[in-house]
Motif scaffolding. Structure first.
Motif, PDB file in Angstrom:
ATOM      1  N   PHE A  73       0.719  -1.077   0.032  1.00 58.56           N
ATOM      2  CA  PHE A  73      -0.123  -0.031   0.108  1.00 58.56           C
ATOM      3  C   PHE A  73       0.882   1.359   0.009  1.00 58.56           C
ATOM      4  CE2 PHE A  73      -3.134  -3.153   2.097  1.00 58.56           C
ATOM      5  CZ  PHE A  73      -3.936  -2.820   0.938  1.00 58.56           C
ATOM      6  N   PRO A  74       0.608   2.325  -0.883  1.00 62.83           N
ATOM      7  CA  PRO A  74       1.306   3.347  -0.809  1.00 62.83           C
ATOM      8  C   PRO A  74       1.682   4.199   0.538  1.00 62.83           C
ATOM      9  CG  PRO A  74      -0.786   3.814  -1.995  1.00 62.83           C
ATOM     10  CD  PRO A  74      -0.781   2.545  -1.527  1.00 62.83           C
ATOM     11  N   GLU A  75       0.654   4.022   1.586  1.00 64.22           N
ATOM     12  CA  GLU A  75       0.942   4.383   2.933  1.00 64.22           C
ATOM     13  C   GLU A  75       2.208   3.976   3.471  1.00 64.22           C
ATOM     14  OE1 GLU A  75      -3.610   4.914   1.782  1.00 64.22           O
ATOM     15  OE2 GLU A  75      -2.144   3.372   1.628  1.00 64.22           O
ATOM     16  N   MET A  76       2.509   2.889   3.134  1.00 58.66           N
ATOM     17  CA  MET A  76       3.900   2.479   3.843  1.00 58.66           C
ATOM     18  C   MET A  76       4.795   3.253   3.513  1.00 58.66           C
ATOM     19  SD  MET A  76       4.260  -1.664   3.121  1.00 58.66           S
ATOM     20  CE  MET A  76       6.078  -1.320   3.558  1.00 58.66           C
ATOM     21  N   LEU A  77       5.075   3.966   2.302  1.00 58.65           N
ATOM     22  CA  LEU A  77       5.982   4.736   1.889  1.00 58.65           C
ATOM     23  C   LEU A  77       5.754   6.233   2.135  1.00 58.65           C
ATOM     24  CD1 LEU A  77       6.506   3.109  -1.567  1.00 58.65           C
ATOM     25  CD2 LEU A  77       7.600   2.427   0.503  1.00 58.65           C
ATOM     26  N   TYR A  78       4.624   6.489   2.881  1.00 54.86           N
ATOM     27  CA  TYR A  78       4.531   8.045   3.063  1.00 54.86           C
ATOM     28  C   TYR A  78       5.425   8.823   3.984  1.00 54.86           C
ATOM     29  CZ  TYR A  78       1.661  12.244   4.199  1.00 54.86           C
ATOM     30  OH  TYR A  78       1.490  13.622   4.313  1.00 54.86           O
ATOM     31  N   LEU A  79       5.482   8.204   5.210  1.00 58.82           N
ATOM     32  CA  LEU A  79       6.399   8.860   6.246  1.00 58.82           C
ATOM     33  C   LEU A  79       7.865   8.896   5.877  1.00 58.82           C
ATOM     34  CD1 LEU A  79       4.662   7.938   9.607  1.00 58.82           C
ATOM     35  CD2 LEU A  79       4.343   9.833   8.175  1.00 58.82           C
ATOM     36  N   SER A  80       8.197   7.618   5.188  1.00 55.87           N
ATOM     37  CA  SER A  80       9.916   7.524   5.120  1.00 55.87           C
ATOM     38  C   SER A  80       9.923   6.361   4.008  1.00 55.87           C
ATOM     39  CB  SER A  80      10.543   7.170   6.267  1.00 55.87           C
ATOM     40  OG  SER A  80      10.228   5.933   6.876  1.00 55.87           O
ATOM     41  N   HIS A  81      11.111   6.303   3.518  1.00 52.94           N
ATOM     42  CA  HIS A  81      11.309   5.447   2.503  1.00 52.94           C
ATOM     43  C   HIS A  81      11.664   4.139   3.182  1.00 52.94           C
ATOM     44  CE1 HIS A  81      13.142   3.690  -1.192  1.00 52.94           C
ATOM     45  NE2 HIS A  81      14.164   3.093  -0.453  1.00 52.94           N
ATOM     46  N   VAL A  82      11.193   3.091   2.399  1.00 52.38           N
ATOM     47  CA  VAL A  82      11.440   1.664   2.849  1.00 52.38           C
ATOM     48  C   VAL A  82      11.878   0.868   1.680  1.00 52.38           C
ATOM     49  CG1 VAL A  82      10.180  -0.540   3.518  1.00 52.38           C
ATOM     50  CG2 VAL A  82       9.363   1.819   4.571  1.00 52.38           C
ATOM     51  N   ASN A  83      12.991   0.125   1.669  1.00 52.17           N
ATOM     52  CA  ASN A  83      13.387  -0.661   0.693  1.00 52.17           C
ATOM     53  C   ASN A  83      12.486  -1.912   0.370  1.00 52.17           C
ATOM     54  OD1 ASN A  83      15.487   1.092   0.679  1.00 52.17           O
ATOM     55  ND2 ASN A  83      16.560  -0.303   2.182  1.00 52.17           N
ATOM     56  N   VAL A  84      11.531  -1.799  -0.399  1.00 50.61           N
ATOM     57  CA  VAL A  84      10.312  -2.795  -0.261  1.00 50.61           C
ATOM     58  C   VAL A  84      10.258  -3.082  -1.930  1.00 50.61           C
ATOM     59  CG1 VAL A  84       8.584  -1.031  -0.653  1.00 50.61           C
ATOM     60  CG2 VAL A  84       8.034  -3.530  -0.125  1.00 50.61           C
ATOM     61  N   VAL A  85      10.200  -4.435  -2.367  1.00 48.72           N
ATOM     62  CA  VAL A  85       9.925  -4.963  -3.513  1.00 48.72           C
ATOM     63  C   VAL A  85       8.827  -6.029  -3.343  1.00 48.72           C
ATOM     64  CG1 VAL A  85      12.198  -4.570  -4.371  1.00 48.72           C
ATOM     65  CG2 VAL A  85      11.635  -6.893  -3.411  1.00 48.72           C
ATOM     66  N   GLU A  86       7.983  -6.341  -4.491  1.00 47.14           N
ATOM     67  CA  GLU A  86       6.865  -7.179  -4.478  1.00 47.14           C
ATOM     68  C   GLU A  86       7.611  -8.428  -5.047  1.00 47.14           C
ATOM     69  OE1 GLU A  86       2.746  -7.859  -6.595  1.00 47.14           O
ATOM     70  OE2 GLU A  86       3.475  -6.003  -6.769  1.00 47.14           O
ATOM     71  N   LEU A  87       6.813  -9.608  -4.475  1.00 46.68           N
ATOM     72  CA  LEU A  87       7.115 -10.972  -5.255  1.00 46.68           C
ATOM     73  C   LEU A  87       5.821 -11.241  -5.894  1.00 46.68           C
ATOM     74  CD1 LEU A  87       9.047 -13.499  -4.896  1.00 46.68           C
ATOM     75  CD2 LEU A  87       7.470 -14.307  -3.161  1.00 46.68           C
TER      76      LEU A  87
END
Length: 738
Positions: free
Chosen positions: A408-422
């Protein structure tokens, strides 16, 4: 604007009580901010340059927030706008309550009853959520209150006052289109204006004044929206109205056009109103009975008559609007805006009436107070915000989070997270803004590189037991940090388990044991056999930088898809800064080039098949269009125009009498294809592949969620897949690809 009276200016006990209540109300509301972290679409539009289809019904909300952002920038604030927006809404809602209290105070002897009635109203869930959520409901409520107050006066209401009310009604409509219901409400007020000198011409002048003010201001509101978002004529030429409407509707089958059932609309609306303002609804029913009985005994004064007429007209008009258009909306409570005022005026100077009001209100109000108190300071109980804060403490600056769905885009709202989708194929969501990785040797090699360079790799396991119903996205956000298309747990669980099995089959170990305070499960990924051979690194390639890609996407037609692609390019730049020299970053960049097809100097960038990248999501390097019946191996090209596919599927569903299309998904991988069609009556999953003649194979169809297996024939399914507006291609083996 609201004429004062001697009674209004004299300080009374109710004034002190209500002032103390507002101070406490404001303090506890502010202590809960940030409150709502699951509905940030307007903040994404404001801060990331996007815009969502639902903004058509809130046209001036984001431009208003832009003004707020500019004002704060003058004072040196350049941070996220979630807290400032929620503070703005607390101020707007509180101001609306003050105006309603002032309106009630213009009737002698009503201060104490008004303080109690407005206190009960402000504590109702719908009104309080409007005050603390980053949504347009509070400013819409404020403008609605101003407009309605102008129609209630001790003296005959002149046309110029109707004109100003029309302007304010249009501003309320600019924040929430449901305020268009104020137009018929104003017509009723004009027709029943208790003016001894009222004539048909005077009634017409009042209606004309309101309509002129409202239409002119409403046109200006939508002009601001179109100009602010740079929407041109091409958007309207390409837009399918029905597709746009279903997106704006948000919660499926909450409008009469999609549910097709009056009974469903009534029950759904009753449930929403019970949640948003159940205690006020019960008081309104009692109030209606009392008002009728009193009018049988004592004629109303003109002032009381105008208040009663305006309250009833607003209730009927707004209720009618939502019964037709959206029974599950955060602004449904607006039908009750003047009810507490009429309630206070009806029982003024009556201790018996005041005691009855308190007794009737206590059972519901105490539950509302408990709900507010238990909401947790600083959004502690908001599921997405709590999960994001947990991940901020769990993940280091180089650690990587893998999600088996589109985060969800809310995950990246406050700060950057190194996330990829499997994913086994395409992203779960067409608007995903993070790279996609696939189980296999390439992913194992990439994880080995991450681990060797000091990173931990965390895997979000997801929820396998909950059915996501109602507001699907909102329900999903309460249980996991990523989106998947499967609503039913019995469909989602096998998909999640399948991805995990694929990870383990690729030589990776998924070590469970991590859990957030809310119970969301995570695992740490390690190499099962560290000494086993690792796939080679990608060959370095000269590619556009993520920053250049972002500029290329934004230099073309700035529509929703271009902005989403630009946001994904920006995310790649942030990922590159957090994990520099990742050899597979070139794979991520090329994946985005192939998906977005940006142009440089008028020519599209070449989509290449980079060595040692996971290329299953990429088209073959050089292709020519293929037609049905011609020989040779045939592959799917990229799904370049998802809008055309959605229009096609929507039309097919409608033509075959299958009801309303709620959602859909299409995954293509070389010659194979999988389509998920979610209908109101169930889910249809289709699998097929392209034969050498570029014609579809027989379709393997599976139904679930109550959809009958014989609802669609094999011929109809073949017709659906054969006509999909997705290009089929055949590779040309040139000198560079042999």
């Amino acid at each position: 604007m609201l004429a004062g009276t001697h009674t209004e200016r004299r300080l009374e006990p109710g004034d002190v009580i209500f002032a103390c209540f507002l101070v406490a109300y404001g303090a506890i509301s502010i202590s809960r901010i940030p409150f709502d972290f699951t509905d940030l679409c307007y903040l994404f539009s404001l801060e990331q340059g996007r815009w969502a289809p639902q903004e058509w019904v809130h046209p001036i909300y984001v431009p208003t927030l832009r003004v707020l952002s500019g004002v704060l920038a003058l004072f040196g604030y350049h941070g996220h706008m979630l807290v400032p927006v929620e503070l703005l809404n607390v101020a707007a809602a509180t101001t609306a309550f003050v105006l309603l209290y002032r309106l009630a105070r213009r009737f002698p002897g009503s201060s104490l009853a008004a303080a109690v009635a407005l206190g009960v109203t402000a504590l109702c869930t719908g009104f309080w959520h409007a005050a603390v959520r980053p949504t347009p409901y509070a400013p819409a409520l404020l403008c609605q209150t101003l407009a309605l107050s102008l129609l209630v006066s001790e003296n005959p209401v002149p046309p110029r006052r109707y004109a100003l009310a029309g302007v304010l009604a249009a501003l309320s409509m600019g924040f929430h289109a449901a305020a268009m219901a104020l137009a018929p409400a104003a017509v009723v007020c004009a027709c029943f204006e208790p003016d001894p000198e009222r004539t048909p011409r005077a009634t017409f002048d009042r209606i004309l004044a309101f309509g002129t003010g409202m239409l002119a201001t409403a046109a200006a509101c939508w002009m601001v929206f179109v100009t602010y978002n740079g929407i041109g004529l091409s958007y309207f030429r390409d837009q399918d109205f029905w597709s746009a409407f279903t997106t704006i509707e948000q919660v499926p089958n909450t409008s009469i056009y999609t549910s097709g059932s009056v009974t469903t609309q009534l029950s759904s609306y009753a449930a929403t109103m019970s949640f948003q303002a159940g205690v006020l609804v019960r008081l309104a029913i009692v109030l209606a009975i009392v008002v009728v009985l009193r009018r049988l005994r004592t004629p109303a004064t003109p002032f009381e008559h105008r208040l009663t007429t305006t309250t009833a007209a607003n209730f009927a008009a707004v209720t009618g609007f939502f019964l037709i258009n959206n029974t599950h909306n955060g602004f449904n409570f607006a039908s009750l805006t003047l009810v507490p005022v009429l309630l206070a005026v009806t029982i003024r100077d009556s201790w018996v009436g005041l005691a009855a009001l308190v007794l009737l209100a206590v059972p519901g109000t105490d539950n509302n107070i408990i709900r507010i108190v238990n909401s947790g300071a600083q959004g502690a109980n908001d599921p997405q915000l709590a999960e994001v804060r947990f991940l901020q403490t769990l993940l280091g600056p180089r650690d990587v989070l893998i999600t088996p769905g589109s985060p969800f885009p809310e995950m990246l709202y406050l700060s950057h997270v190194n996330v990829v989708e499997l994913s086994a194929a395409a992203p779960s969501h067409p608007a995903a803004e993070v790279p996609v990785v696939r189980p296999g040797a390439v992913l194992r090699a990439r994880i080995a590189w991450w681990l060797a360079h000091g990173a931990r790799v965390i895997y979000a396991l997801g929820d396998e037991s909950t059915d996501f119903t109602g507001d699907v996205t909102g329900a999903e956000k309460e249980h996991q940090i990523f989106w998947r298309p499967e609503i039913a747990a019995r469909e989602r669980a096998p998909a999640l388990r399948g991805l995990r099995v694929a990870l383990e089959a690729a030589g990776l170990e998924v070590r469970e044991g991590l859990a957030s305070p809310r119970g969301c499960r995570y695992a740490e990924i390690r190499l099962r056999e560290p000494s086993a051979p690792i796939a080679p690194l990608p060959v370095p390639a000269t590619l556009p930088s993520p920053d250049e890609l972002r500029a290329l996407f934004l230099s073309g037609t700035v529509d929703g898809s271009a902005r989403e692609l630009a946001r994904r390019a920006q995310f790649l730049a942030e990922l590159d800064a957090a994990i520099p020299d990742d050899p597979w970053r070139s794979c991520d960049v090329m994946d985005l080039v192939c998906q977005g097809q940006p142009r440089r100097d008028g020519r599209p960038l070449e989509c290449l098949q980079l060595p040692h990248c996971d290329t299953r999501a990429l088209p073959p390097p050089v292709m020519e269009p293929a037609s049905d019946g011609t020989g040779g191996t045939c592959f799917w090209g990229p799904v370049a125009d998802r809008k055309a596919v959605e229009e096609y599927v929507t039309e097919w569903v409608r033509n075959h009498g299958l009801g309303q299309l709620s959602n859909w998904g299409l995954e293509v991988n070389r010659e194979a294809a999988k389509m998920t069609v979610i209908l109101a009556d169930g889910t249809l999953v289709l699998k097929w592949h392209l034969l050498d003649g570029c014609i579809p194979s027989p379709v393997d169809a599976q139904t679930s969620d109550g959809l009958s297996a014989d609802a669609i024939s094999a011929d109809q399914l073949h017709e659906l897949v054969a006509g999909l507006p997705v290009q089929r291609v055949r590779p040309i083996l040139g000198p560079n690809h042999r």
